[in-house]
Enzyme design. Structure first.
Site, PDB file in Angstrom:
ATOM      1  N   ARG A 174       0.862  -1.184   0.000  1.00 20.83           N
ATOM      2  CA  ARG A 174       0.000   0.000   0.000  1.00 20.83           C
ATOM      3  C   ARG A 174       0.899   1.234   0.000  1.00 20.83           C
ATOM      4  O   ARG A 174       1.630   1.473   0.954  1.00 20.83           O
ATOM      5  CB  ARG A 174      -0.898  -0.021   1.242  1.00 20.83           C
ATOM      6  CG  ARG A 174      -1.768   1.192   1.379  1.00 20.83           C
ATOM      7  CD  ARG A 174      -2.792   1.042   2.523  1.00 20.83           C
ATOM      8  NE  ARG A 174      -3.552   2.264   2.661  1.00 20.83           N
ATOM      9  CZ  ARG A 174      -3.377   3.152   3.643  1.00 20.83           C
ATOM     10  NH1 ARG A 174      -2.504   2.926   4.605  1.00 20.83           N
ATOM     11  NH2 ARG A 174      -4.082   4.264   3.676  1.00 20.83           N
ATOM     12  N   HIS A 233      -2.771  11.010   0.607  1.00 12.63           N
ATOM     13  CA  HIS A 233      -2.321  10.751   1.975  1.00 12.63           C
ATOM     14  C   HIS A 233      -1.707  12.058   2.473  1.00 12.63           C
ATOM     15  O   HIS A 233      -0.519  12.138   2.758  1.00 12.63           O
ATOM     16  CB  HIS A 233      -1.339   9.579   2.000  1.00 12.63           C
ATOM     17  CG  HIS A 233      -1.145   8.950   3.355  1.00 12.63           C
ATOM     18  ND1 HIS A 233      -1.318   7.599   3.585  1.00 12.63           N
ATOM     19  CD2 HIS A 233      -0.777   9.478   4.538  1.00 12.63           C
ATOM     20  CE1 HIS A 233      -1.057   7.327   4.857  1.00 12.63           C
ATOM     21  NE2 HIS A 233      -0.718   8.461   5.464  1.00 12.63           N
ATOM     22  N   GLU A 265      -7.531   8.385   5.818  1.00 13.81           N
ATOM     23  CA  GLU A 265      -7.862   9.019   7.099  1.00 13.81           C
ATOM     24  C   GLU A 265      -8.328  10.467   6.940  1.00 13.81           C
ATOM     25  O   GLU A 265      -7.657  11.405   7.416  1.00 13.81           O
ATOM     26  CB  GLU A 265      -6.661   8.949   8.051  1.00 13.81           C
ATOM     27  CG  GLU A 265      -6.202   7.528   8.342  1.00 13.81           C
ATOM     28  CD  GLU A 265      -5.024   7.457   9.304  1.00 13.81           C
ATOM     29  OE1 GLU A 265      -4.427   8.503   9.616  1.00 13.81           O
ATOM     30  OE2 GLU A 265      -4.696   6.345   9.748  1.00 13.81           O
ATOM     31  N   ASN A 323      -7.989   1.577   9.517  1.00 13.58           N
ATOM     32  CA  ASN A 323      -6.723   1.760  10.239  1.00 13.58           C
ATOM     33  C   ASN A 323      -7.000   1.732  11.737  1.00 13.58           C
ATOM     34  O   ASN A 323      -7.921   2.403  12.212  1.00 13.58           O
ATOM     35  CB  ASN A 323      -6.073   3.101   9.884  1.00 13.58           C
ATOM     36  CG  ASN A 323      -5.565   3.134   8.454  1.00 13.58           C
ATOM     37  OD1 ASN A 323      -5.646   2.143   7.733  1.00 13.58           O
ATOM     38  ND2 ASN A 323      -5.049   4.278   8.045  1.00 13.58           N
ATOM     39  N   TYR A 368      -5.060   1.639  15.725  1.00 15.77           N
ATOM     40  CA  TYR A 368      -3.869   1.662  16.582  1.00 15.77           C
ATOM     41  C   TYR A 368      -4.207   1.521  18.072  1.00 15.77           C
ATOM     42  O   TYR A 368      -3.500   0.855  18.801  1.00 15.77           O
ATOM     43  CB  TYR A 368      -3.091   2.971  16.375  1.00 15.77           C
ATOM     44  CG  TYR A 368      -2.440   3.050  15.005  1.00 15.77           C
ATOM     45  CD1 TYR A 368      -1.175   2.528  14.792  1.00 15.77           C
ATOM     46  CD2 TYR A 368      -3.116   3.601  13.928  1.00 15.77           C
ATOM     47  CE1 TYR A 368      -0.580   2.565  13.539  1.00 15.77           C
ATOM     48  CE2 TYR A 368      -2.532   3.644  12.660  1.00 15.77           C
ATOM     49  CZ  TYR A 368      -1.264   3.125  12.475  1.00 15.77           C
ATOM     50  OH  TYR A 368      -0.679   3.153  11.231  1.00 15.77           O
ATOM     51  N   GLU A 413      -3.876  -0.298   7.948  1.00 14.17           N
ATOM     52  CA  GLU A 413      -2.742   0.126   8.794  1.00 14.17           C
ATOM     53  C   GLU A 413      -2.933  -0.429  10.191  1.00 14.17           C
ATOM     54  O   GLU A 413      -4.021  -0.346  10.759  1.00 14.17           O
ATOM     55  CB  GLU A 413      -2.656   1.654   8.933  1.00 14.17           C
ATOM     56  CG  GLU A 413      -2.031   2.356   7.788  1.00 14.17           C
ATOM     57  CD  GLU A 413      -1.931   3.868   8.018  1.00 14.17           C
ATOM     58  OE1 GLU A 413      -1.793   4.302   9.185  1.00 14.17           O
ATOM     59  OE2 GLU A 413      -2.012   4.598   7.029  1.00 14.17           O
TER      60      GLU A 413
HETATM   61  O1  IFM Z   1       2.144   7.522  10.104  1.00 11.71           O
HETATM   62  C1  IFM Z   1       0.759   7.557  10.195  1.00 11.71           C
HETATM   63  C2  IFM Z   1       0.128   7.358   8.833  1.00 11.71           C
HETATM   64  O2  IFM Z   1       0.575   8.298   7.916  1.00 11.71           O
HETATM   65  C3  IFM Z   1      -1.367   7.478   8.935  1.00 11.71           C
HETATM   66  N1  IFM Z   1      -1.885   6.631   9.969  1.00 11.71           N
HETATM   67  C4  IFM Z   1      -1.255   6.651  11.253  1.00 11.71           C
HETATM   68  C5  IFM Z   1       0.244   6.477  11.100  1.00 11.71           C
HETATM   69  C6  IFM Z   1       0.921   6.501  12.478  1.00 11.71           C
HETATM   70  O3  IFM Z   1       0.662   7.706  13.123  1.00 11.71           O
END
Ligand code: IFM
Length: 479
Positions: free
Chosen positions: A79, A123, A168, A297, A299, A374
């Site tokens: 990606r 992006h 995002e 995505n 985290y 992600e």
């Molecule tokens: O590095 C970023 C990415 O560009 C977009 N999503 C979160 C990642 C970590 O912060």
């Protein structure tokens, strides 16, 4: 740590992800124009250490080596994002052949290596000229984006396996225009809401433009959705704070994109900030286009409670500036620090949140396949005496989150792929090069690449489709 061994089917897509401004460098080569991130990173005080993406990982010159790393990792997909100002320097007019040539060569090499390119068109690196004309707060930017998307679809054709319009949009709108911690660094909540709508519109128009060029194209959008939890689940006020954050953070995108409407509670919650007059008749029909896949995505999770109104409001959100919150319309919500382990970003580690996110999306939108586009973690990596990076915490993070994907699939979520963020250490936006997310370490002095233990672990996963135990891998051999 989860220990049950789980297996993925052979057609499950394993990949890793990067983004143009974070890795390419060559900011002034090949006819590239300036983007908002060039301007922002060159503005004193905006990025830690004064770092910029001028050189970054020098991927623009080292892309062949980087494809070799992808290939040696055994990945089926990569990606990447296209730098809009590299291919259309001012955001309007004809494409820049040199910029397009760079991506054509890269995609051809990926195909030769048997790696499917999943290409994001935006992006975060908006051509500066478009920001000067109002940026995402200006409706015209959505129209310009669709033109760019159509031109790129014509230029790259079926070399792209999956077209992702935006990465995002939450960050583009709220970090770029409300908290100002991302480019263009504006702190105007009304502009942020306009940006939300114009990003949604840009997506819809771009999907139509891509399909006009390539009727069989697979299209997607990648969202960073928030798993929001109440501090006190028994408190109606805290649960209402969750509703409010969910509206501005998640449903502001999911509902227009997938259901053709804006949440009424979002419009009501933000009425003092905006009348939403930027939503014109017919816009929602333009925005709601069938998606081939939804990129997710993930985290960490978000913990909130209703602000009691006295004392200082807690805003422990790493995306907030000291003065401005990205959470437009949520002035009476507190964002709380979490207990338990965190990554170097200060983000809590909670794989169950990923199960919750994927299964709740599957329940709400059962016909929309998903890919985790992600997931990954920054840690303070150390180069050991043996010259290697034994990043056990990252291996554990990936291990537990891949397990979470397996669990979500077992619960019925149609998740078809997983992309580790990131292939290599890179420019982490306002944190500059201080935060490392890569499977592959980048030495920013020499630009040499070196596999971390997490790269070896990921390769073992990809080769077998079985989640290896953290200690099962032989880490100390050459890539
Ligand atoms: O590095 C970023 C990415 O560009 C977009 N999503 C979160 C990642 C970590 O912060």
């Amino acid at each position: 740590m989860t220990t049950t061994r789980r297996t993925f089917p052979p057609d499950f897509t394993w990949g890793s992800a990067t983004a143009a401004y974070q890795i390419e460098g060559a900011a002034q080569e090949g006819g590239r124009g300036p983007s908002i991130w060039d301007t922002f990173s060159h503005t004193a005080g905006k990025v830690d250490g004064g770092d910029t993406g001028d050189v970054a990982c020098d991927h623009y010159h080292r892309w062949r080596e980087d494809v070799d790393h992808l290939s040696e990792l055994g990945l089926g997909a990569y990606r990447l994002s296209i730098s809009w100002p590299r291919v259309q320097p001012g955001g309007t007019g004809p494409l820049n052949p040199e910029g397009v040539g760079f991506y054509r060569d890269l995609l051809a090499e990926l195909h030769r290596a048997g790696i499917s390119p999943v290409v994001t068109l935006y992006h975060w690196d908006l051509p500066q000229e478009l920001e000067d004309a109002g940026g995402w707060a200006n409706r015209d930017t959505a129209v310009r984006f669709a033109e760019y998307a159509g031109l790129m679809a014509r230029a790259l054709g079926d070399a792209v396996a999956v077209w992702t319009t935006l990465n995002e949009p939450w960050c583009s709108a709220y970090l770029g225009y409300a908290s100002g911690v991302h480019a263009p660094g504006r702190t105007d909540p009304a502009a942020a809401l306009a940006a939300v709508h114009h990003l949604n519109l840009a997506h819809g128009l771009a999907v139509t433009a891509i399909r006009a060029q390539l009727p069989g194209a697979k299209v997607s959008i990648t969202l960073n959705l928030h798993v929001v939890r109440p501090q006190d689940p028994a408190s109606a006020a805290d649960r209402d704070a969750v509703r409010q954050v969910d509206a501005v953070g998640n449903r502001a995108f999911l509902e227009p994109l997938l259901e053709g409407r804006y949440p009424e509670d979002l419009v009501a919650d933000t009425a003092a900030i905006s009348d939403w007059a930027f939503v014109r008749e017919g816009d929602l029909a333009l925005i709601q286009q069938p998606l081939d896949v939804l990129g997710v995505n993930y985290y960490a999770t978000t913990l909130v409670r209703r602000f009691a109104g006295s004392g200082e409001r807690v805003l422990a959100d790493s995306h907030a500036s000291t003065t401005h919150s990205p959470w437009v319309g949520c002035a009476d919500v507190e964002f709380l620090p979490q207990t338990g382990p965190t990554t170097a970003m200060g983000w809590n580690i909670d794989p169950d949140g990923l199960v919750e996110l994927l299964t709740s999306l599957a329940a709400a939108y059962p016909d929309v396949p998903m890919m985790v586009t992600e997931n990954g973690a920054a840690f303070d990596d150390v180069v050991s005496g043996d010259g290697r990076v034994h990043d056990r915490e990252r291996v554990e993070y990936l291990h537990d989150h891949v397990h979470a994907v397996a669990r979500a699939r077992e619960l019925g979520a149609d998740v078809r792929g997983y992309f580790a963020w990131s292939l290599m250490d890179n420019f982490e936006w306002s944190y500059g090069f201080s935060k490392r997310f890569g499977l592959v370490r980048v030495d920013y002095d020499t630009l040499e690449r070196c596999w971390k233990d997490s790269a070896f672990w990921y390769r073992a996963l990809v080769q077998t489709g079985q989640i290896p135990d953290v200690d099962d891998i032989e880490y100390a051999f050459e890539a």
